[in-house]
Design an enzyme around this catalytic site. Structure first.
Site, PDB file in Angstrom:
ATOM      1  N   HIS A 108       0.880  -1.180   0.000  1.00  0.00           N
ATOM      2  CA  HIS A 108       0.000   0.000   0.000  1.00  0.00           C
ATOM      3  C   HIS A 108       0.917   1.229   0.000  1.00  0.00           C
ATOM      4  O   HIS A 108       2.023   1.176   0.557  1.00  0.00           O
ATOM      5  CB  HIS A 108      -0.835  -0.060   1.285  1.00  0.00           C
ATOM      6  CG  HIS A 108      -1.954   0.910   1.353  1.00  0.00           C
ATOM      7  ND1 HIS A 108      -1.758   2.231   1.617  1.00  0.00           N
ATOM      8  CD2 HIS A 108      -3.290   0.743   1.211  1.00  0.00           C
ATOM      9  CE1 HIS A 108      -2.937   2.847   1.634  1.00  0.00           C
ATOM     10  NE2 HIS A 108      -3.883   1.963   1.389  1.00  0.00           N
ATOM     11  N   ASP A 136       3.263  -4.471   8.216  1.00  0.00           N
ATOM     12  CA  ASP A 136       2.020  -3.717   8.040  1.00  0.00           C
ATOM     13  C   ASP A 136       0.879  -4.742   8.151  1.00  0.00           C
ATOM     14  O   ASP A 136       0.616  -5.505   7.219  1.00  0.00           O
ATOM     15  CB  ASP A 136       2.037  -3.035   6.664  1.00  0.00           C
ATOM     16  CG  ASP A 136       0.691  -2.405   6.314  1.00  0.00           C
ATOM     17  OD1 ASP A 136      -0.268  -2.577   7.088  1.00  0.00           O
ATOM     18  OD2 ASP A 136       0.598  -1.762   5.254  1.00  0.00           O
ATOM     19  N   GLN A 147      -4.368  -5.283   7.115  1.00  0.00           N
ATOM     20  CA  GLN A 147      -5.369  -6.218   6.580  1.00  0.00           C
ATOM     21  C   GLN A 147      -5.304  -7.578   7.252  1.00  0.00           C
ATOM     22  O   GLN A 147      -6.165  -8.426   7.003  1.00  0.00           O
ATOM     23  CB  GLN A 147      -5.179  -6.397   5.064  1.00  0.00           C
ATOM     24  CG  GLN A 147      -5.237  -5.119   4.267  1.00  0.00           C
ATOM     25  CD  GLN A 147      -6.563  -4.381   4.420  1.00  0.00           C
ATOM     26  OE1 GLN A 147      -7.511  -4.877   5.059  1.00  0.00           O
ATOM     27  NE2 GLN A 147      -6.657  -3.187   3.869  1.00  0.00           N
ATOM     28  N   LYS A 185     -10.588  -1.006  10.624  1.00  0.00           N
ATOM     29  CA  LYS A 185     -10.753  -2.172   9.751  1.00  0.00           C
ATOM     30  C   LYS A 185     -11.132  -3.408  10.552  1.00  0.00           C
ATOM     31  O   LYS A 185     -11.341  -4.477   9.988  1.00  0.00           O
ATOM     32  CB  LYS A 185      -9.457  -2.443   8.987  1.00  0.00           C
ATOM     33  CG  LYS A 185      -9.090  -1.371   7.971  1.00  0.00           C
ATOM     34  CD  LYS A 185      -7.850  -1.789   7.221  1.00  0.00           C
ATOM     35  CE  LYS A 185      -7.204  -0.635   6.483  1.00  0.00           C
ATOM     36  NZ  LYS A 185      -7.910  -0.234   5.282  1.00  0.00           N
ATOM     37  N   CYS A 207      -4.625   2.070  -3.835  1.00  0.00           N
ATOM     38  CA  CYS A 207      -3.364   2.635  -3.312  1.00  0.00           C
ATOM     39  C   CYS A 207      -2.185   1.675  -3.498  1.00  0.00           C
ATOM     40  O   CYS A 207      -1.182   1.786  -2.791  1.00  0.00           O
ATOM     41  CB  CYS A 207      -3.471   3.027  -1.835  1.00  0.00           C
ATOM     42  SG  CYS A 207      -4.764   4.192  -1.492  1.00  0.00           S
TER      43      CYS A 207
HETATM   44  N1  ALA Z   1      -6.281   0.789   2.808  1.00  0.00           N
HETATM   45  C1  ALA Z   1      -7.668   0.735   2.518  1.00  0.00           C
HETATM   46  C2  ALA Z   1      -7.991  -0.133   1.334  1.00  0.00           C
HETATM   47  O1  ALA Z   1      -7.205  -0.916   0.926  1.00  0.00           O
HETATM   48  C3  ALA Z   1      -8.324   2.044   2.476  1.00  0.00           C
HETATM   49  O2  ALA Z   1      -9.064   0.000   0.790  1.00  0.00           O
END
Ligand code: ALA
Length: 428
Positions: free
Chosen positions: A128, A205, A208, A231, A382
């Protein structure tokens, strides 16, 4: 669209998983709509909103700064949030710093570490931008060199190649745990072992990963790990930076302010005689928590962690994987659909991304919303370096991304598959 029954083999931990009951905790959900964009930001259960409004309505005060009941109560609930977050990733509370989000956490590390010209930082090309730009900035601010390991179109990490890119100038490796665009799980524990052997710092990171997989910083063996509250059922405005205790104690944070030093122990004879070398830092983790922290948000995030603990992260992971597998297998059968990321469903974590024929991703996203009431994200997510490597035509750059979480159902997946099939058929 039908999916073969053996695709949905029962995971042991899922026996107690009751998605209908879980859905009742999320008032935003509607049965005639499918929310498939949780990896951008998840929905929030009522208990988290209640915990935050209780703070605002019943014990609204600053923490660790008051001797009165309201402040003591706020501090108690804040500390409960801190404990919950530490427990969630198997860290010590002394190793937890609250930031605004994952991006702010990574920036804090980038700005706090001391860099010399020629130092190298290694990231992957599926990162990202939040795990690129903070390091990229150092290329002009500090003469650092940013290098990219390319795991290919499907996100397959070849650890021998990755290790060969770490040399005596490498100071830090920073990699995602789960790709926000491909959904592939990166072997972070193996990368941590390589970094330890090579005496290189390692940042994970986990934006997710934390919502969808059990995360254990001890088992991984990383130096830093970052994730966001919004998230993983928590509020916006709060993120977490884990810093290994020995490093947290040794480093001088880039952000200093109220609460970070012990003013009572100040050894200066007068204000004019103050020297930075005489400053005594507050104990961990307060040394890192400059200014009033996001109090309501930490309380809300703590409640979100408790909610996830009640459901069980193993059960969440199994449920997300079932839905992801169903979606991937279904999408593979639709002519004209191009899938990104690993073709093996077991290698995906809650995320599937795809394109339909030569349609623009944003057009597909809008059609899914307007005609089928399905919320997905469409665009480059991103992940600029990834799309730059694999797509030459900027006009069609990006893809459509569907993501699943504990409140999604097989009906959501089937609605998506039916809609994609109709869109794909209309292109033929
Ligand atoms: N990082 C977030 C996404 O992947 C906003 O959508």
């Amino acid at each position: 669209m039908m999916v073969a029954a053996n695709v949905l083999a029962e995971a042991p931990s899922r026996k107690t998983f009751d998605v209908a009951r879980i859905r009742r905790d999320f008032p935003t959900l509607r049965d005639d709509e499918s929310f498939l964009d949780s990896v951008a930001s998840s929905l929030t259960p009522t208990c988290v909103v209640d915990a935050m409004s209780e703070y605002y309505n019943r014990y609204r005060a600053n923490v660790h700064r008051g001797t009165y009941d309201l402040s003591l109560r706020a501090s108690e609930y804040y500390e409960r949030g801190l404990q919950a977050v530490a427990r969630f990733i198997h860290a010590k509370p002394t190793e937890i710093v609250f930031t605004q989000n994952t991006t702010a956490a990574i920036n804090l590390v980038a700005q706090t570490l001391k860099w010399s010209p020629g130092d190298e930082i290694l990231v992957s090309s599926i990162e990202h931008t939040s795990n690129m730009l903070p390091w990229f900035r150092l290329t002009y601010a500090a003469g650092v060199k940013l290098r990219f390991y390319n795991p290919g179109r499907e996100g397959n990490f070849d650890l021998n190649v990755l290790e060969s890119m770490i040399n005596e100038r490498t100071r830090l490796v920073s990699m995602t745990f789960v790709s926000n665009v491909l959904g592939c799980v990166v072997p972070v524990a193996e990368i941590a072992r390589i970094c330890k052997r090579k005496k290189v710092l390692f940042l994970v990171d986990a934006a997710q990963a934390a919502p969808h997989l059990p995360v254990d910083v001890e088992a991984i063996g990383c130096d830093f790990l970052a994730f966001s509250g919004h998230k993983m059922l928590g509020p916006t405005g709060v993120g977490v930076l884990y810093i290994r205790e020995e490093l947290a104690a040794r480093m001088v944070p880039a952000a200093l302010g109220g609460g970070t030093i012990t003013t009572g122990a100040c050894a200066c004879s007068s204000v004019d005689a103050c020297q930075f070398s005489l400053v005594t830092f507050a104990e961990l983790p307060w040394k890192w928590q400059a200014g009033t922290p996001p109090i309501a948000e930490v309380i809300g995030l703590g409640r979100a962690v408790e909610y996830l603990e009640d459901v069980g992260l193993d059960a969440v992971e199994a449920h997300d994987r079932d839905l992801t597998r169903r979606a991937l297998i279904g999408l593979r059968e639709i002519s004209g659909v191009e899938i990104f990321g690993p073709l093996d469903p077991e290698a995906h974590c809650a995320i599937i991304s795809f394109n339909i024929a030569d349609l623009l991703p944003v057009d597909v996203g809008r059609t899914l919303n307007e005609r089928f009431k399905i919320a997905v994200r469409a665009g480059d997510h991103c992940a600029l370096a990834y799309f730059k490597e694999i797509q030459s035509d900027k006009r069609t750059w990006g893809n459509v991304r569907a993501s699943f979480y504990l409140y999604n159902t097989q009906d959501d997946v089937d609605r998506l598959l039916g809609a994609v099939e109709k869109i794909a058929n209309s292109c033929q």
